[in-house]
Design a protein around this motif. Structure first.
Motif, PDB file in Angstrom:
ATOM      1  N   LEU A 234       0.887  -1.460  -0.194  1.00  0.00           N
ATOM      2  CA  LEU A 234       0.171   0.111  -0.557  1.00  0.00           C
ATOM      3  C   LEU A 234       0.639   1.203   0.053  1.00  0.00           C
ATOM      4  CD1 LEU A 234      -2.479   1.315   0.365  1.00  0.00           C
ATOM      5  CD2 LEU A 234      -2.833   0.908   2.812  1.00  0.00           C
ATOM      6  N   PHE A 235       2.221   1.134   0.462  1.00  0.00           N
ATOM      7  CA  PHE A 235       2.992   2.127   0.834  1.00  0.00           C
ATOM      8  C   PHE A 235       4.163   2.115  -0.263  1.00  0.00           C
ATOM      9  CE2 PHE A 235       1.155   1.658   4.186  1.00  0.00           C
ATOM     10  CZ  PHE A 235       0.138   2.974   4.433  1.00  0.00           C
ATOM     11  N   ASP A 236       4.432   1.282  -1.257  1.00  0.00           N
ATOM     12  CA  ASP A 236       5.100   1.376  -2.022  1.00  0.00           C
ATOM     13  C   ASP A 236       5.659   2.602  -2.950  1.00  0.00           C
ATOM     14  OD1 ASP A 236       3.256   0.716  -3.910  1.00  0.00           O
ATOM     15  OD2 ASP A 236       4.268  -1.538  -4.369  1.00  0.00           O
ATOM     16  N   TRP A 237       4.931   3.063  -2.994  1.00  0.00           N
ATOM     17  CA  TRP A 237       4.915   4.781  -3.903  1.00  0.00           C
ATOM     18  C   TRP A 237       5.413   5.763  -2.702  1.00  0.00           C
ATOM     19  CZ3 TRP A 237       2.693   8.750  -1.494  1.00  0.00           C
ATOM     20  CH2 TRP A 237       2.365   8.525  -0.631  1.00  0.00           C
ATOM     21  N   VAL A 238       5.779   5.385  -1.950  1.00  0.00           N
ATOM     22  CA  VAL A 238       6.118   6.423  -1.051  1.00  0.00           C
ATOM     23  C   VAL A 238       7.760   6.405  -1.138  1.00  0.00           C
ATOM     24  CG1 VAL A 238       6.831   7.471   1.418  1.00  0.00           C
ATOM     25  CG2 VAL A 238       4.750   6.167   1.305  1.00  0.00           C
ATOM     26  N   PRO A 239       8.640   5.798  -1.285  1.00  0.00           N
ATOM     27  CA  PRO A 239       9.802   5.912  -1.505  1.00  0.00           C
ATOM     28  C   PRO A 239      10.544   6.465  -3.145  1.00  0.00           C
ATOM     29  CG  PRO A 239       9.820   3.732  -0.789  1.00  0.00           C
ATOM     30  CD  PRO A 239       8.772   4.169  -1.077  1.00  0.00           C
ATOM     31  N   GLY A 240       9.646   5.968  -3.556  1.00  0.00           N
ATOM     32  CA  GLY A 240       9.492   6.946  -5.774  1.00  0.00           C
ATOM     33  C   GLY A 240       8.679   8.613  -5.297  1.00  0.00           C
ATOM     34  N   TYR A 241       7.871   8.988  -4.598  1.00  0.00           N
ATOM     35  CA  TYR A 241       7.281  10.037  -4.206  1.00  0.00           C
ATOM     36  C   TYR A 241       8.630  10.955  -3.804  1.00  0.00           C
ATOM     37  CZ  TYR A 241       3.908  13.708  -3.693  1.00  0.00           C
ATOM     38  OH  TYR A 241       3.492  14.629  -3.748  1.00  0.00           O
ATOM     39  N   VAL A 242       8.983  10.299  -3.121  1.00  0.00           N
ATOM     40  CA  VAL A 242      10.276  11.250  -1.923  1.00  0.00           C
ATOM     41  C   VAL A 242      11.540  11.661  -2.883  1.00  0.00           C
ATOM     42  CG1 VAL A 242      11.808  10.876  -0.518  1.00  0.00           C
ATOM     43  CG2 VAL A 242       9.854   9.910   0.088  1.00  0.00           C
ATOM     44  N   LEU A 243      12.301  10.333  -3.435  1.00  0.00           N
ATOM     45  CA  LEU A 243      12.565  10.968  -4.521  1.00  0.00           C
ATOM     46  C   LEU A 243      12.723  11.692  -5.886  1.00  0.00           C
ATOM     47  CD1 LEU A 243      15.254  10.184  -6.893  1.00  0.00           C
ATOM     48  CD2 LEU A 243      14.042   8.070  -8.033  1.00  0.00           C
ATOM     49  N   ALA A 244      11.185  11.886  -6.216  1.00  0.00           N
ATOM     50  CA  ALA A 244      10.301  12.703  -6.714  1.00  0.00           C
ATOM     51  C   ALA A 244      10.340  14.439  -6.107  1.00  0.00           C
ATOM     52  CB  ALA A 244       9.169  12.503  -7.343  1.00  0.00           C
ATOM     53  N   ILE A 245      10.623  14.236  -5.208  1.00  0.00           N
ATOM     54  CA  ILE A 245      10.561  15.423  -4.240  1.00  0.00           C
ATOM     55  C   ILE A 245      11.837  15.609  -4.300  1.00  0.00           C
ATOM     56  CG2 ILE A 245      10.027  15.771  -1.446  1.00  0.00           C
ATOM     57  CD1 ILE A 245       7.804  14.436  -0.950  1.00  0.00           C
ATOM     58  N   GLY A 246      12.734  15.093  -3.947  1.00  0.00           N
ATOM     59  CA  GLY A 246      13.534  15.597  -4.247  1.00  0.00           C
ATOM     60  C   GLY A 246      14.062  16.344  -5.433  1.00  0.00           C
ATOM     61  N   VAL A 266      17.612   9.729   0.013  1.00  0.00           N
ATOM     62  CA  VAL A 266      16.899   9.058   0.764  1.00  0.00           C
ATOM     63  C   VAL A 266      15.563   8.360  -0.439  1.00  0.00           C
ATOM     64  CG1 VAL A 266      14.962   8.918   2.264  1.00  0.00           C
ATOM     65  CG2 VAL A 266      17.459  10.104   2.609  1.00  0.00           C
ATOM     66  N   GLY A 267      15.151   9.035  -1.029  1.00  0.00           N
ATOM     67  CA  GLY A 267      14.300   8.045  -2.023  1.00  0.00           C
ATOM     68  C   GLY A 267      15.123   6.992  -3.006  1.00  0.00           C
ATOM     69  N   ALA A 268      16.121   7.159  -3.065  1.00  0.00           N
ATOM     70  CA  ALA A 268      16.789   6.118  -4.239  1.00  0.00           C
ATOM     71  C   ALA A 268      17.316   4.704  -2.899  1.00  0.00           C
ATOM     72  CB  ALA A 268      17.869   6.438  -5.003  1.00  0.00           C
ATOM     73  N   VAL A 269      17.737   5.166  -2.098  1.00  0.00           N
ATOM     74  CA  VAL A 269      17.538   4.320  -1.787  1.00  0.00           C
ATOM     75  C   VAL A 269      16.398   3.126  -0.765  1.00  0.00           C
ATOM     76  CG1 VAL A 269      18.951   3.580   0.126  1.00  0.00           C
ATOM     77  CG2 VAL A 269      20.324   4.634  -0.575  1.00  0.00           C
TER      78      VAL A 269
END
Length: 296
Positions: A234-246, A266-269
């Motif tokens: 349900l939250f597997d989009w969060v790291p990619g979204y963090v990457l996009a925010i950066g 942080v998003g990529a890792v």
């Protein structure tokens, strides 16, 4: 974005549907999802700005009408959300044409918050009148005999509540930007948090049907070929979204170079770590799951 379980009887297209090209399948999937009804609101948010309320309202109304016409030409039923789009943006376009400069200025400042509140009211209202708006989209990919099944109805009620939450997050975030920060276009409250709320609703719409179907099968003793999935999906989009925010923060200079690079790293890792954790949890669930077999 179907909210019927994948690879199940509830997800098979109605009989008589012929083969489609890749582009047509993508278009059909888009029109059969709540995201289609959301697209005029996204256009409104992207175009609106100081001195551009008229253009934003006209663009959103044009897209709303296009969606309704497209739905009719495909032979699909009219969707409440799409009809609500037309009514709302027709009203906004009318105000843009005939309202005074003072009213237009007020709408440019508060129009975003008005749309957020309108979406919350619409989604919540559809639940109150016992016609959750996601039902109409789910029925496009679900066999008619399943439309009244308790599981199908419960899934759509829960998914519609997820959209209420997503819209409410946007409304609250927008209110903070407007009332507290006095900046309706704030990077965080006007964009990042609001988009995050919508992505959560989309992710929940994709995740929950299979999850609910599997656990219903366990409770009721049904035969099922659904595989158990961890809630982490349900939250597997969060790291990619963090990457996009950066990346967005660097491009718009809303983040310093150091902060932007840290967020990107942080998003990529996080993407890799999250993928490993999800795989591990799925494997553990599969080991403890009862034997599966083909559905009757």
């Amino acid at each position: 974005m179907s909210n019927a379980p994948e690879n199940s009887a509830a997800d098979r297209p109605a009989s008589g549907t012929g083969p489609e090209s890749g582009a047509r399948r993508v278009l059909t999937a888009f029109l059969n999802s709540p995201f289609a009804g959301m697209s005029p609101w996204i256009v409104m948010a992207l175009v609106t700005g100081p001195g551009r309320f008229e253009e934003a309202a006209a663009s959103a109304l044009a897209l709303s009408l296009l969606l309704v016409v497209g739905t009719h030409r495909r032979g699909s039923s009219f969707k409440l959300l799409e009809l609500f789009d037309v009514a709302y943006f027709a009203a906004m376009a009318g105000l843009a044409l005939f309202a005074s400069a003072g009213v237009i200025g007020w709408l440019e400042q508060w129009g975003g918050e008005m749309t957020n509140i309108a979406l919350v009211a619409f989604a919540l209202g559809s639940i109150i009148v016992r016609r959750p708006f996601t039902l109409q989209y789910a029925r496009e990919t679900t066999e008619k005999e399943l439309w009244t099944s308790p599981l199908f109805l419960r899934i759509n009620y829960v998914i519609t509540w997820a959209w209420v939450v997503g819209f409410a997050v946007g409304a609250i975030s927008g209110a903070v930007g407007d009332l507290v920060l006095d900046d309706s276009n704030n990077f965080w409250t006007g964009w990042i948090i609001q988009i995050g709320g919508i992505i959560f609703a989309v992710s929940f719409t994709e995740f929950y049907p299979d999850y609910a179907t599997y656990h219903a099968a366990l409770r009721e003793g049904w035969l099922t070929d659904e595989t158990p999935q961890s809630m982490l999906h349900l939250f597997d989009w969060v790291p990619g979204y963090v990457l996009a925010i950066g990346i967005a923060g660097l491009l718009t200079e809303e983040l310093s170079a150091v902060a932007g690079i840290i967020v990107i790293v942080v998003g990529a890792v996080g993407i890799k770590v999250f993928r490993q954790l999800t795989t591990a949890f799925d494997a553990r669930l599969a080991q403890t799951a009862p034997g599966t077999s083909t559905k009757a």
